[in-house]
Design an enzyme around this catalytic site. Structure first.
Site, mmCIF file in Angstrom:
data_model
loop_
_atom_site.group_PDB
_atom_site.id
_atom_site.type_symbol
_atom_site.label_atom_id
_atom_site.label_comp_id
_atom_site.label_asym_id
_atom_site.label_seq_id
_atom_site.Cartn_x
_atom_site.Cartn_y
_atom_site.Cartn_z
ATOM 1 N N LEU A 40 11.170 1.362 6.831
ATOM 2 C CA LEU A 40 10.552 1.737 5.562
ATOM 3 C C LEU A 40 11.293 2.966 5.014
ATOM 4 O O LEU A 40 11.538 3.919 5.766
ATOM 5 C CB LEU A 40 9.076 2.095 5.798
ATOM 6 C CG LEU A 40 8.340 2.394 4.494
ATOM 7 C CD1 LEU A 40 7.959 1.097 3.795
ATOM 8 C CD2 LEU A 40 7.122 3.247 4.729
ATOM 9 N N ARG B 31 8.161 3.896 -4.954
ATOM 10 C CA ARG B 31 8.215 2.943 -3.835
ATOM 11 C C ARG B 31 7.177 1.826 -4.014
ATOM 12 O O ARG B 31 7.460 0.658 -3.721
ATOM 13 C CB ARG B 31 8.009 3.658 -2.499
ATOM 14 C CG ARG B 31 8.187 2.720 -1.311
ATOM 15 C CD ARG B 31 8.141 3.423 0.013
ATOM 16 N NE ARG B 31 6.853 4.051 0.229
ATOM 17 C CZ ARG B 31 6.588 4.889 1.223
ATOM 18 N NH1 ARG B 31 7.539 5.224 2.085
ATOM 19 N NH2 ARG B 31 5.394 5.428 1.356
ATOM 20 N N GLU C 214 12.213 2.594 13.982
ATOM 21 C CA GLU C 214 11.288 3.649 13.540
ATOM 22 C C GLU C 214 10.056 3.665 14.426
ATOM 23 O O GLU C 214 9.914 2.844 15.327
ATOM 24 C CB GLU C 214 10.907 3.460 12.069
ATOM 25 C CG GLU C 214 10.340 2.107 11.735
ATOM 26 C CD GLU C 214 10.138 1.883 10.229
ATOM 27 O OE1 GLU C 214 10.092 2.859 9.448
ATOM 28 O OE2 GLU C 214 9.993 0.707 9.852
ATOM 29 N N TYR D 156 0.829 -1.204 0.000
ATOM 30 C CA TYR D 156 0.000 0.000 0.000
ATOM 31 C C TYR D 156 0.860 1.250 0.000
ATOM 32 O O TYR D 156 2.075 1.185 0.238
ATOM 33 C CB TYR D 156 -0.956 -0.001 1.199
ATOM 34 C CG TYR D 156 -0.301 0.322 2.533
ATOM 35 C CD1 TYR D 156 0.553 -0.574 3.165
ATOM 36 C CD2 TYR D 156 -0.525 1.555 3.150
ATOM 37 C CE1 TYR D 156 1.143 -0.268 4.386
ATOM 38 C CE2 TYR D 156 0.068 1.868 4.381
ATOM 39 C CZ TYR D 156 0.891 0.949 4.992
ATOM 40 O OH TYR D 156 1.484 1.258 6.187
ATOM 41 N N LYS E 234 6.512 -2.078 1.842
ATOM 42 C CA LYS E 234 5.348 -1.476 2.505
ATOM 43 C C LYS E 234 4.139 -2.405 2.386
ATOM 44 O O LYS E 234 3.228 -2.178 1.585
ATOM 45 C CB LYS E 234 5.065 -0.097 1.897
ATOM 46 C CG LYS E 234 4.183 0.778 2.777
ATOM 47 C CD LYS E 234 4.287 2.234 2.384
ATOM 48 C CE LYS E 234 3.317 3.125 3.111
ATOM 49 N NZ LYS E 234 3.416 3.101 4.574
HETATM 50 N N1 PDD Z 1 3.088 4.968 7.177
HETATM 51 N N2 PDD Z 1 7.786 3.889 8.653
HETATM 52 C C1 PDD Z 1 6.656 3.163 8.692
HETATM 53 C C2 PDD Z 1 6.675 1.842 9.392
HETATM 54 C C3 PDD Z 1 5.487 3.642 8.077
HETATM 55 O O1 PDD Z 1 4.370 2.904 8.093
HETATM 56 C C4 PDD Z 1 5.510 4.909 7.454
HETATM 57 C C5 PDD Z 1 4.316 5.481 6.752
HETATM 58 C C6 PDD Z 1 6.719 5.640 7.447
HETATM 59 C C7 PDD Z 1 6.849 6.977 6.779
HETATM 60 O O2 PDD Z 1 6.786 6.868 5.387
HETATM 61 P P1 PDD Z 1 6.238 8.058 4.474
HETATM 62 O O3 PDD Z 1 7.026 9.258 4.808
HETATM 63 O O4 PDD Z 1 6.464 7.569 3.116
HETATM 64 O O5 PDD Z 1 4.781 8.248 4.821
HETATM 65 C C8 PDD Z 1 7.844 5.087 8.048
HETATM 66 C C9 PDD Z 1 1.840 5.426 6.563
HETATM 67 C C10 PDD Z 1 1.657 6.899 6.618
HETATM 68 C C11 PDD Z 1 0.692 4.646 7.164
HETATM 69 O O6 PDD Z 1 0.873 3.452 7.368
HETATM 70 O O7 PDD Z 1 -0.365 5.216 7.415
#
Ligand code: PDD
Length: 285
Positions: free
Chosen positions: A202, A51, A177, A32, A145
């Site tokens: 991620l 990504r 993270e 996703y 992801k």
């Molecule tokens: N999550 N690390 C994890 C484990 C994440 O699930 C996310 C994003 C990020 C940050 O990635 P980005 O900057 O590309 O949003 C880091 C999304 C927002 C979610 O699961 O809702």
């Protein structure tokens, strides 16, 4: 009426149905993306597509679609000014439950929806977040992801039960993270430290622009893991994600970071991040 996308069609939410034999439901065999929308513009769509394609490739899921067009249509159809677009691709529907994958020509299940959310004026930017640390018990391919989010969700609920905002997960006492954000600290001598890109985290889309903005503000950036003690001793701490953008962290395990208020660099990085993505979305939309 809320309009969602499912397998090529834009339909009312109530009409969007997915089979109980979908691999996404039965095996979390799905990936996703969450894309932020500010002033009706998609933020960093190209990087999300890159990504997404990588995640699909790592799992050998074949799916092609005009991802930006789907996201743009949902924003328009739902009149979304500020919030998120969620996009999910699963390996598709099986005839029966089976660990083995269905035939390679099985069509993937693709769906997407838009969701309102306050991003820019989030009051948390003024107060900062408080986090706990907990062991990172997720699988070891966190660079993909996938929709396997149960551990992250359990950790989020631990945070809620403890009256704080999130959990920073750790492996061997090194912070990986947040439950759904990348974690960063700024040391007392002005170095931004952010976990290196590897299978433990991620590769955040927001992280890329965040680190660029930090460099433009004169910070040096070290991409390496940091320990919980190093984080507690830092001058500033913050996270980046599509849902929270750049957000200060003011407390870790009850220990105040700096003076316990959002840090000055973090405030500047958030401001310049917002300015940069809004400039870029105006020229590319
Ligand atoms: N999550 N690390 C994890 C484990 C994440 O699930 C996310 C994003 C990020 C940050 O990635 P980005 O900057 O590309 O949003 C880091 C999304 C927002 C979610 O699961 O809702």
């Amino acid at each position: 009426m809320r309009i969602v996308y499912l397998n090529g069609d834009y339909v009312p939410k109530s009409a969007a149905k997915v089979s109980v034999f979908d691999r996404g439901l039965l095996f979390s065999d799905a990936v996703y993306e969450v894309i932020s929308v500010i002033n009706g513009h998609l933020i960093d769509m190209e990087r999300h597509v890159t990504r997404l394609e990588r995640s699909l490739g790592e799992l050998s899921i074949t799916a092609f679609a005009d991802w930006p067009a789907i996201a743009r249509t949902l924003v328009a159809e739902n009149g979304l000014q500020e919030g998120l677009v969620y996009l999910q691709v699963s390996r598709g529907v099986m005839d029966d439950r089976d660990y083995r994958w269905p035939a390679p020509d099985t069509p993937p299940t693709i769906f997407a929806f838009a969701q309102q959310r306050v991003l820019v004026e989030n009051p948390m930017a003024a107060t900062g977040m408080r986090v706990l640390t907990r062991p990172d018990l997720r699988w070891q391919r966190c660079d993909i992801k996938t929709t396997q989010l149960l551990y992250a969700s359990l950790m989020k609920m631990e945070a809620v039960a403890a009256g704080v905002d999130d959990v920073w997960m750790t492996r061997d006492d090194l912070v990986t993270e947040g439950t759904s954000q990348n974690a960063h600290i700024i040391s007392r001598d002005g170095v931004l430290i952010s976990h290196q890109l590897d299978r433990a985290i991620l590769p955040g889309v927001t992280r890329i622009e965040t680190l660029d903005q930090a460099k433009a503000l004169g910070l040096s950036v070290e991409e390496r893991a940091f320990s919980v003690d190093e984080a507690k001793d830092a001058a500033e701490a913050f996270i980046s994600s599509s849902t929270l953008l750049v957000m200060p962290v003011v407390e870790i395990d009850g220990h105040k970071i700096g003076d316990g208020k959002p840090g000055e660099y973090t405030r500047k990085i958030r401001q310049s991040y917002l300015a940069a993505v809004q400039r870029a979305s105006c020229t590319t939309a």
